[in-house]
Design a protein around this motif. Structure first.
Motif, PDB file in Angstrom:
ATOM      1  N   GLY A  80       0.808  -1.214   0.000  1.00  0.00           N
ATOM      2  CA  GLY A  80       0.000   0.000   0.000  1.00  0.00           C
ATOM      3  C   GLY A  80       0.842   1.265   0.000  1.00  0.00           C
ATOM      4  N   VAL A  81       1.918   1.276   0.770  1.00  0.00           N
ATOM      5  CA  VAL A  81       2.800   2.442   0.820  1.00  0.00           C
ATOM      6  C   VAL A  81       3.479   2.668  -0.528  1.00  0.00           C
ATOM      7  CG1 VAL A  81       4.911   3.387   1.856  1.00  0.00           C
ATOM      8  CG2 VAL A  81       3.182   2.313   3.308  1.00  0.00           C
ATOM      9  N   VAL A  82       3.908   1.581  -1.176  1.00  0.00           N
ATOM     10  CA  VAL A  82       4.534   1.703  -2.501  1.00  0.00           C
ATOM     11  C   VAL A  82       3.545   2.273  -3.522  1.00  0.00           C
ATOM     12  CG1 VAL A  82       5.499   0.404  -4.430  1.00  0.00           C
ATOM     13  CG2 VAL A  82       6.241  -0.105  -2.099  1.00  0.00           C
ATOM     14  N   ILE A  83       2.325   1.749  -3.533  1.00  0.00           N
ATOM     15  CA  ILE A  83       1.304   2.264  -4.453  1.00  0.00           C
ATOM     16  C   ILE A  83       1.025   3.728  -4.177  1.00  0.00           C
ATOM     17  CG2 ILE A  83      -1.143   2.098  -5.083  1.00  0.00           C
ATOM     18  CD1 ILE A  83      -0.934  -0.924  -4.664  1.00  0.00           C
ATOM     19  N   PHE A  84       0.914   4.065  -2.892  1.00  0.00           N
ATOM     20  CA  PHE A  84       0.612   5.437  -2.503  1.00  0.00           C
ATOM     21  C   PHE A  84       1.726   6.376  -2.964  1.00  0.00           C
ATOM     22  CE2 PHE A  84       0.046   9.068   0.255  1.00  0.00           C
ATOM     23  CZ  PHE A  84      -1.322   9.159   0.406  1.00  0.00           C
ATOM     24  N   ALA A  85       2.981   5.971  -2.768  1.00  0.00           N
ATOM     25  CA  ALA A  85       4.109   6.815  -3.157  1.00  0.00           C
ATOM     26  C   ALA A  85       4.167   6.996  -4.675  1.00  0.00           C
ATOM     27  CB  ALA A  85       5.408   6.212  -2.642  1.00  0.00           C
ATOM     28  N   ALA A  86       3.945   5.897  -5.418  1.00  0.00           N
ATOM     29  CA  ALA A  86       3.963   5.994  -6.874  1.00  0.00           C
ATOM     30  C   ALA A  86       2.857   6.918  -7.382  1.00  0.00           C
ATOM     31  CB  ALA A  86       3.801   4.597  -7.487  1.00  0.00           C
ATOM     32  N   ALA A  87       1.666   6.808  -6.792  1.00  0.00           N
ATOM     33  CA  ALA A  87       0.560   7.683  -7.179  1.00  0.00           C
ATOM     34  C   ALA A  87       0.857   9.138  -6.814  1.00  0.00           C
ATOM     35  CB  ALA A  87      -0.732   7.223  -6.507  1.00  0.00           C
ATOM     36  N   SER A  88       1.591   9.359  -5.729  1.00  0.00           N
ATOM     37  CA  SER A  88       1.957  10.719  -5.330  1.00  0.00           C
ATOM     38  C   SER A  88       2.882  11.365  -6.355  1.00  0.00           C
ATOM     39  CB  SER A  88       2.626  10.699  -3.957  1.00  0.00           C
ATOM     40  OG  SER A  88       1.726  10.243  -2.957  1.00  0.00           O
ATOM     41  N   VAL A  89       3.820  10.570  -6.893  1.00  0.00           N
ATOM     42  CA  VAL A  89       4.695  11.082  -7.961  1.00  0.00           C
ATOM     43  C   VAL A  89       3.854  11.442  -9.187  1.00  0.00           C
ATOM     44  CG1 VAL A  89       6.578  10.499  -9.540  1.00  0.00           C
ATOM     45  CG2 VAL A  89       6.685   9.768  -7.148  1.00  0.00           C
ATOM     46  N   PHE A  90       2.906  10.573  -9.525  1.00  0.00           N
ATOM     47  CA  PHE A  90       1.997  10.813 -10.650  1.00  0.00           C
ATOM     48  C   PHE A  90       1.225  12.113 -10.425  1.00  0.00           C
ATOM     49  CE2 PHE A  90      -1.776   8.776 -13.131  1.00  0.00           C
ATOM     50  CZ  PHE A  90      -1.518   9.631 -14.203  1.00  0.00           C
ATOM     51  N   ALA A  91       0.723  12.318  -9.205  1.00  0.00           N
ATOM     52  CA  ALA A  91      -0.032  13.537  -8.896  1.00  0.00           C
ATOM     53  C   ALA A  91       0.857  14.779  -8.976  1.00  0.00           C
ATOM     54  CB  ALA A  91      -0.656  13.417  -7.507  1.00  0.00           C
ATOM     55  N   ALA A  92       2.078  14.674  -8.463  1.00  0.00           N
ATOM     56  CA  ALA A  92       2.982  15.824  -8.458  1.00  0.00           C
ATOM     57  C   ALA A  92       3.362  16.262  -9.867  1.00  0.00           C
ATOM     58  CB  ALA A  92       4.237  15.492  -7.656  1.00  0.00           C
ATOM     59  N   LEU A  93       3.372  15.321 -10.801  1.00  0.00           N
ATOM     60  CA  LEU A  93       3.767  15.620 -12.174  1.00  0.00           C
ATOM     61  C   LEU A  93       2.571  15.804 -13.103  1.00  0.00           C
ATOM     62  CD1 LEU A  93       6.708  13.056 -12.554  1.00  0.00           C
ATOM     63  CD2 LEU A  93       6.856  15.492 -11.981  1.00  0.00           C
ATOM     64  N   ALA A  94       1.349  15.698 -12.571  1.00  0.00           N
ATOM     65  CA  ALA A  94       0.145  15.720 -13.412  1.00  0.00           C
ATOM     66  C   ALA A  94       0.058  17.021 -14.216  1.00  0.00           C
ATOM     67  CB  ALA A  94      -1.101  15.556 -12.548  1.00  0.00           C
ATOM     68  N   PRO A  95      -0.088  16.913 -15.556  1.00  0.00           N
ATOM     69  CA  PRO A  95      -0.192  18.125 -16.382  1.00  0.00           C
ATOM     70  C   PRO A  95      -1.622  18.621 -16.557  1.00  0.00           C
ATOM     71  CG  PRO A  95      -0.003  16.197 -17.789  1.00  0.00           C
ATOM     72  CD  PRO A  95       0.017  15.688 -16.371  1.00  0.00           C
ATOM     73  N   SER A  96      -2.611  17.856 -16.069  1.00  0.00           N
ATOM     74  CA  SER A  96      -4.012  18.250 -16.245  1.00  0.00           C
ATOM     75  C   SER A  96      -4.838  17.814 -15.047  1.00  0.00           C
ATOM     76  CB  SER A  96      -4.597  17.620 -17.515  1.00  0.00           C
ATOM     77  OG  SER A  96      -4.706  16.216 -17.365  1.00  0.00           O
ATOM     78  N   ALA A 103      -4.687  10.121 -10.441  1.00  0.00           N
ATOM     79  CA  ALA A 103      -3.659   9.890  -9.425  1.00  0.00           C
ATOM     80  C   ALA A 103      -4.269   9.812  -8.032  1.00  0.00           C
ATOM     81  CB  ALA A 103      -2.610  11.002  -9.476  1.00  0.00           C
ATOM     82  N   ARG A 104      -5.255  10.641  -7.754  1.00  0.00           N
ATOM     83  CA  ARG A 104      -5.911  10.638  -6.444  1.00  0.00           C
ATOM     84  C   ARG A 104      -6.679   9.325  -6.226  1.00  0.00           C
ATOM     85  NH1 ARG A 104      -4.975  13.385  -2.205  1.00  0.00           N
ATOM     86  NH2 ARG A 104      -7.078  14.119  -1.754  1.00  0.00           N
ATOM     87  N   ILE A 105      -7.266   8.781  -7.296  1.00  0.00           N
ATOM     88  CA  ILE A 105      -7.961   7.495  -7.186  1.00  0.00           C
ATOM     89  C   ILE A 105      -6.970   6.399  -6.809  1.00  0.00           C
ATOM     90  CG2 ILE A 105      -9.150   5.718  -8.534  1.00  0.00           C
ATOM     91  CD1 ILE A 105     -10.505   7.998 -10.099  1.00  0.00           C
ATOM     92  N   ILE A 106      -5.804   6.387  -7.465  1.00  0.00           N
ATOM     93  CA  ILE A 106      -4.788   5.377  -7.153  1.00  0.00           C
ATOM     94  C   ILE A 106      -4.273   5.565  -5.729  1.00  0.00           C
ATOM     95  CG2 ILE A 106      -2.558   4.420  -7.832  1.00  0.00           C
ATOM     96  CD1 ILE A 106      -3.140   5.414 -10.680  1.00  0.00           C
ATOM     97  N   GLN A 107      -4.122   6.820  -5.296  1.00  0.00           N
ATOM     98  CA  GLN A 107      -3.740   7.072  -3.906  1.00  0.00           C
ATOM     99  C   GLN A 107      -4.763   6.469  -2.952  1.00  0.00           C
ATOM    100  OE1 GLN A 107      -3.164  11.432  -3.745  1.00  0.00           O
ATOM    101  NE2 GLN A 107      -1.090  11.002  -3.038  1.00  0.00           N
ATOM    102  N   GLY A 108      -6.040   6.555  -3.304  1.00  0.00           N
ATOM    103  CA  GLY A 108      -7.080   5.981  -2.457  1.00  0.00           C
ATOM    104  C   GLY A 108      -6.933   4.478  -2.304  1.00  0.00           C
TER     105      GLY A 108
END
Length: 543
Positions: A80-96, A103-108
């Motif tokens: 869960g922590v790995v998924i959360f961290a990967a989704a956080s990188v996705f959110a931080a780089l989100a262009p739209s 990314a927020r759904i994956i964080q959930g």
């Protein structure tokens, strides 16, 4: 490192894992204005950036609680922590905005794997008085992080970028993974086969997701008839009915909820594994504790929805100043952690829960009394401290009461149920208190404008009211530059709505306090034995 020191060191990293997901659920609130400016997202996207995480999180808690029991609690936490961290990188780089929502759904998903496993790991690692102290630390971490999230988000947004509000999760995840691997022992239920009740899981997700969706979106779409111009769209398909989708969502909740119970009881009678151990509800502490926890959650965190909006749009604080004010809540919560560990051997956990809820009631009701358009941080902070102190006491010990008699091999299912009850209660509280806030703001502002600006045309008055409500108060600073009198009326109206929301929250907490009187400090041995065996053939009856 001795086993005792290793256990307590492990608790530190488990608490950091809890902090990670709780901070993320609150840190976004103060970053939203910057996200809007940077990505140009619409108001609908703003709503889903905030709510998609909660929706997925609540829907999957029960599933991952059971999977953790079967496949390993520590393993599930780490994944869960790995998924959360990967989704956080996705959110931080989100262009739209759309990709940020994904990314927020994956964080959930990651967050839903983390929260119930932290509870079950504590339940499996600690016993007796130590378990009470460990739950106190866990609960105080939740209460404190609710306030630290806005503070951290305000600081990162003000001095760096909103993207760092997500990027900060990566180094925290690395610390958690290293610490858990070193200090937390694996535990799982080796007696059960490694299979999951797929139909039960699907029905559980449907029930949770549809209920949370309905509670969150009811004010937007309409609780019965569809609001004009608010038809939801799915690609090119547009909702064609006059009936709002909310009653349909609630109908799905009822149908899937009933189906989940009937299916689970059918499998239980057949001697097959079930997603939820229904026999746990024969334990009074578990059954009544979950009811109390859900009701308390209605009032606990709903006020956090309105306070940041009021502090920034009415009082005029920036994001960092708002976070500093809310820090009083965190200080109160951590202070409660120290006190509960001292008095736990002198009074019962249920008594501590009641003291904590009383403190919450006093704090929230006090906020309602002092909130006005002319309030200062000096009048707010004492009541936030008292409120946070109550959250720190009640959250930790109520969790301990719910799980104290749950067999260790069912702790994942038990903690998943307890967490789901809390999340559903929180979603219901946010929906109701949000409706009270914005409905009150609109009614109060309309009345004030009619009294104080009688020459203002009705169409203009309606437009001003709609603008203030739809923007959640964000339009108030702009109104001040155009018409100070209208802006003053808007500040007063938003203060009215925030005050009424606080009083409603205190009312829910009173109901939660009354619910705790169904809790007792003892449990019969035969009830625990029945839960251990899981031999219940029907829904538990009141004892």
């Amino acid at each position: 490192m001795t086993s005792i020191r290793r256990r307590w060191a492990g608790l530190v990293f488990i608490s950091i894992a809890v902090a990670l997901i709780i901070v993320d659920s609150t840190i976004v609130n103060v970053a939203i204005p910057s996200i809007v400016r940077d990505l140009g997202i619409s108001s609908t996207q703003v709503q889903w950036v905030q709510e998609s995480y909660t929706l997925v999180f609540a829907a999957l808690l029960l599933v991952f609680g059971t999977l953790a029991d079967r496949y390993g609690r520590r393993r599930t936490l780490l994944v869960g922590v790995v998924i959360f961290a990967a989704a956080s990188v996705f959110a931080a780089l989100a262009p739209s905005g759309d990709l940020l929502i994904v990314a927020r759904i994956i964080q959930g998903v990651g967050g839903a794997m983390v929260l119930p496993t932290t509870l079950s790991l504590i339940n499996a690692t600690f016993q007796g008085r130590e378990r009470g102290i460990a739950f106190a630390v866990w609960g105080s971490t939740i209460g404190g992080m609710v306030a630290v999230g806005p503070l951290l988000g305000g600081w990162l947004t003000t001095y760096y970028s909103w993207r760092w509000a997500f990027g900060i999760n990566v180094p925290l995840a690395v610390i958690i993974i290293a610490g858990v691997l070193l200090c937390v022992a694996e535990s799982k239920d080796s007696a059960d086969p490694r299979r999951i009740d797929v139909i039960g899981a699907v029905l559980s997700v449907l029930a949770s997701a549809s209920l949370v969706f309905g509670l969150i979106e009811g004010r937007s779409y309409g609780w019965w008839l569809l609001h004009p111009g608010k038809a939801p769209t799915f690609g090119t398909w547009i909702w064609p009915f006059a009936l709002s989708p909310i009653p349909v969502a609630f109908a799905i909740t009822v149908a899937s909820g009933v189906g989940f119970v009937l299916w689970g009881l059918h499998r239980q009678r057949a001697g097959k594994t079930t997603l939820l151990a229904f026999a746990l509800f024969r334990i009074p502490s578990f059954r009544n504790g979950n009811i109390a926890a859900m009701i308390v959650s209605l009032g606990e965190f709903g006020i956090i929805l309105s306070l940041p909006l009021w502090l920034q749009n009415v009082i005029g604080y920036n994001a960092l100043q708002t976070g500093l004010v809310l820090l009083a809540l965190a200080i109160g919560s951590f202070a409660a952690s120290g006190l509960s560990s001292v008095v736990l051997d002198k009074i019962t956990a249920v008594a501590i829960v009641r003291v904590g809820i009383v403190a919450e009631i006093l704090g929230v009701a006090g906020l309602g009394l002092v909130i006005s358009a002319n309030s200062t941080w000096l009048s707010i902070i004492p009541f936030l401290f008292v409120y946070g102190f109550g959250v720190g006491l009640a959250t930790a010990q109520l969790t301990g009461v719910v799980l104290k008699d749950v067999p260790v091999n069912k702790s994942g299912q038990g903690s998943g149920t307890a967490s789901t009850a809390r999340q559903i209660g929180s979603a219901l509280g946010i929906a109701i208190l949000g409706t009270i806030l914005f409905t009150s703001v609109g009614t109060s502002l309309n009345a004030r404008l009619a009294d104080e600006t009688p020459l203002l045309p009705e169409s203009a008055r309606t437009q001003i009211v709609d603008t203030v409500v739809v923007s959640a108060g964000g339009a108030i600073p702009g109104l001040a530059a155009k018409d100070p009198q209208v802006a003053d009326a808007a500040r007063a109206a938003f203060s009215d709505g925030t005050r009424y929301s606080a009083f409603a929250a205190s009312g829910f907490l009173v109901l939660g306090l009354l619910a705790t009187f169904r809790l007792s400090g003892e449990v019969r041995p035969d009830e625990v034995e029945e839960a251990q065996k899981g031999e219940a053939g029907k829904l538990p009856q009141e004892t």
